[in-house]
Scaffold this active site. Structure first.
Site, short mmCIF file in Angstrom:
data_model
loop_
_atom_site.label_atom_id
_atom_site.label_comp_id
_atom_site.label_asym_id
_atom_site.label_seq_id
_atom_site.Cartn_x
_atom_site.Cartn_y
_atom_site.Cartn_z
N SER A 40 0.81 -1.24 0.00
CA SER A 40 0.00 0.00 0.00
C SER A 40 0.83 1.27 0.00
CB SER A 40 -0.89 0.02 1.24
OG SER A 40 -1.65 -1.12 1.32
N CYS A 130 -13.98 -7.66 19.37
CA CYS A 130 -15.15 -6.79 19.16
C CYS A 130 -16.39 -7.25 19.93
CB CYS A 130 -15.46 -6.70 17.67
SG CYS A 130 -15.19 -8.22 16.76
N GLY A 161 -16.11 -7.83 10.67
CA GLY A 161 -15.25 -8.35 11.73
C GLY A 161 -14.14 -9.23 11.19
N HIS A 243 -22.35 -5.72 15.21
CA HIS A 243 -22.52 -7.02 15.88
C HIS A 243 -23.71 -6.92 16.84
CE1 HIS A 243 -18.81 -8.23 14.17
NE2 HIS A 243 -18.09 -8.42 15.24
N ASN A 316 -19.14 -2.76 15.27
CA ASN A 316 -17.94 -3.52 15.65
C ASN A 316 -16.64 -2.86 15.21
OD1 ASN A 316 -19.28 -4.50 13.10
ND2 ASN A 316 -17.28 -5.43 12.80
N1 LIG Z 1 -12.85 -5.69 12.16
C1 LIG Z 1 -13.14 -5.82 13.44
O1 LIG Z 1 -14.31 -5.78 13.88
C2 LIG Z 1 -12.04 -5.99 14.41
C3 LIG Z 1 -12.35 -5.90 15.74
C4 LIG Z 1 -11.36 -6.05 16.68
C5 LIG Z 1 -10.09 -6.30 16.24
N2 LIG Z 1 -9.79 -6.39 14.91
C6 LIG Z 1 -8.41 -6.64 14.53
O2 LIG Z 1 -7.85 -5.51 13.86
C7 LIG Z 1 -6.90 -5.94 12.91
C8 LIG Z 1 -7.22 -5.38 11.52
O3 LIG Z 1 -8.52 -5.81 11.13
P1 LIG Z 1 -9.25 -5.16 9.85
O4 LIG Z 1 -10.65 -5.64 9.96
O5 LIG Z 1 -8.98 -3.71 9.73
O6 LIG Z 1 -8.49 -5.93 8.63
P2 LIG Z 1 -8.34 -5.45 7.11
O7 LIG Z 1 -9.47 -4.59 6.71
O8 LIG Z 1 -8.11 -6.71 6.35
O9 LIG Z 1 -7.00 -4.56 7.10
C9 LIG Z 1 -5.74 -5.13 7.44
C10 LIG Z 1 -4.71 -4.01 7.55
O10 LIG Z 1 -3.48 -4.58 8.01
C11 LIG Z 1 -2.45 -4.23 7.09
N3 LIG Z 1 -1.47 -5.33 7.02
C12 LIG Z 1 -1.71 -6.63 6.77
N4 LIG Z 1 -0.54 -7.33 6.76
C13 LIG Z 1 0.43 -6.42 7.04
C14 LIG Z 1 1.85 -6.50 7.15
N5 LIG Z 1 2.52 -7.66 7.00
N6 LIG Z 1 2.54 -5.38 7.42
C15 LIG Z 1 1.91 -4.19 7.56
N7 LIG Z 1 0.56 -4.04 7.45
C16 LIG Z 1 -0.16 -5.16 7.20
C17 LIG Z 1 -3.15 -4.07 5.78
O11 LIG Z 1 -2.33 -3.32 4.91
P3 LIG Z 1 -2.42 -3.53 3.31
O12 LIG Z 1 -3.64 -2.79 2.85
O13 LIG Z 1 -1.14 -2.90 2.87
O14 LIG Z 1 -2.49 -5.00 3.09
C18 LIG Z 1 -4.40 -3.31 6.22
O15 LIG Z 1 -4.11 -1.96 6.44
C19 LIG Z 1 -6.89 -7.46 13.01
O16 LIG Z 1 -5.89 -7.84 13.93
C20 LIG Z 1 -8.24 -7.78 13.57
O17 LIG Z 1 -8.26 -9.02 14.25
C21 LIG Z 1 -10.75 -6.22 13.99
#
Ligand SMILES: NC(=O)c1ccc[n+]([C@@H]2O[C@H](COP(=O)([O-])OP(=O)(O)OC[C@H]3O[C@@H](n4cnc5c(N)ncnc54)[C@H](OP(=O)(O)O)[C@@H]3O)[C@@H](O)[C@H]2O)c1
Length: 340
Positions: A40, A130, A161, A243, A316
């Site tokens: 990115s 969440c 999520g 959620h 969430n």
């Molecule tokens: N969604 C929820 O409701 C929720 C709730 C609680 C916790 N979480 C946690 O929050 C985190 C992110 O979730 P999300 O829903 O935002 O996921 P997502 O939409 O798939 O986004 C993932 C993010 O992580 C970055 N990333 C992935 N691999 C990476 C690496 N090797 N080095 C640097 N950046 C990296 C991605 O960058 P690129 O775009 O460059 O790939 C993107 O910015 C996870 O740990 C998840 O378990 C999520």
């Protein structure tokens, strides 16, 4: 004087909301950096009315930065969070990596803000799952009044999520249901999610429960009270954001439903919407973009001695992740860094 703030995972669902919420709540930011993977590099993201250009986390030097909000998944967090913490930057992490570590506080600011005192041991604070975050906001004020013995919760969790790819899968599968040539096979989820529900979130454990269910148990105990017994069934539903949870609570003492409603009305972070009429409750689509955790359907459970049923709904990506992380950053600013 403000803070130098890093948002790691700025291109993802949670990172995007973190930037929005930092701007909405006017967090005192002097300087801000948006990080993601090398994929990115150069991607533009919004922060209020500014545009930030995403940097590669691998090349980033955390020295001199105050707070880093991480939302990049456990694997990448394992690599970069210790690096940021070692450089003196307070990491607030959304992954599950550090949540069960005794030296890392797991915080929901409305529930256990005092836990922030332990954050300097490792310079890392964990944000809960969440489903846990919204549930403990609703349970804590009730626990303070009548002491919770046991909780039985069933969740109805949206696809956001599981990240942005999961949202695409629901969207594409839904369209594919109407155009047979565009059918989309399950990829993120083990079964079709469009027009379906899947009683399986995260991996299976030896006892037949899933890791998501285990997280709700372990985190509720760590955040509120280890004495609370809790059993969960976590279900993915074809909802984009928001959620929902049906929560059955058994207390040590009797708690009347009207008193419970009054307690919840006064509790921080909660909005009670509970009219016993058509539409007199909150559904996930109505909570999107909101800060509150909504509680509806508050009613006695007369099948046990001191029982209550409640329906808990929240965004969430906000209370379940980004909002809670920004609230922790506010707490760290007030109680630990004390710059503002
Ligand atoms: N969604 C929820 O409701 C929720 C709730 C609680 C916790 N979480 C946690 O929050 C985190 C992110 O979730 P999300 O829903 O935002 O996921 P997502 O939409 O798939 O986004 C993932 C993010 O992580 C970055 N990333 C992935 N691999 C990476 C690496 N090797 N080095 C640097 N950046 C990296 C991605 O960058 P690129 O775009 O460059 O790939 C993107 O910015 C996870 O740990 C998840 O378990 C999520």
């Amino acid at each position: 004087m403000g803070y130098k703030v890093v948002v790691a995972g700025a291109t993802g669902n949670v990172g995007h909301e973190m930037l929005n919420i930092l701007a909405e709540r006017q967090f005192p930011v002097d300087e801000i950096a948006a990080l993601a993977s090398r994929r990115s590099l150069g991607t533009e993201v919004s922060f209020g009315d500014r545009t930030l250009v995403t940097k590669d986390i691998e090349q980033f030097d955390f020295t001199g930065w105050d707070i880093a909000l991480f939302a990049i998944g456990s694997d990448a967090t394992k690599e970069y969070a210790p690096r940021a913490a070692k450089a003196g930057c307070m990491v607030i992490d959304n992954s599950s990596l550090y949540r069960y570590d005794r030296d890392v506080p797991l915080i929901v600011p409305e529930v256990n803000p005092e836990a922030v005192a332990g954050c300097t041991k490792r310079n890392i604070i964990a944000n809960p799952n969440c489903s846990t975050a919204q549930m403990v906001v609703a349970l804590k004020p009730l626990h303070d009044r009548a002491k919770i013995k046991r909780v039985v919760v069933s969740t109805y969790q949206s696809v956001s999520g599981s990240g942005k790819e999961a949202m695409d899968e629901l969207w594409d599968q839904t369209k594919g249901m109407y155009v047979p040539s565009q059918e989309v096979a399950p990829k993120v989820y083990p079964k079709q999610i469009a027009f379906n529900v899947i009683p399986h979130i995260d991996v299976f454990l030896d006892d037949g429960s899933t890791k998501e269910e285990w997280k709700m148990v372990a985190e509720t105990k760590k955040i509120i009270d280890p004495a609370i017994k809790i059993t969960a069934t976590c279900v993915r539903v074809p909802v984009f954001v928001g959620h929902s949870e049906a929560v059955n609570v058994e207390f040590e003492e009797f708690l009347d439903e009207d008193e419970a409603r009054d307690i919840l009305r006064e509790a921080p972070g909660i909005m009670v919407v509970d009219k016993r009429e058509d539409g007199g409750y909150v559904t996930p689509v109505e909570c999107v973009g909101d800060f509150a955790t909504f509680v509806s359907r508050i009613r006695q459970d007369s099948t046990i001695e001191n029982g209550l049923n409640i329906w808990v709904v929240s965004d969430n990506l906000r209370k379940g992740a980004a909002l809670n992380a920004v609230q922790i950053a506010e707490l760290v600013g007030r109680e630990v860094l004390k710059k503002g």
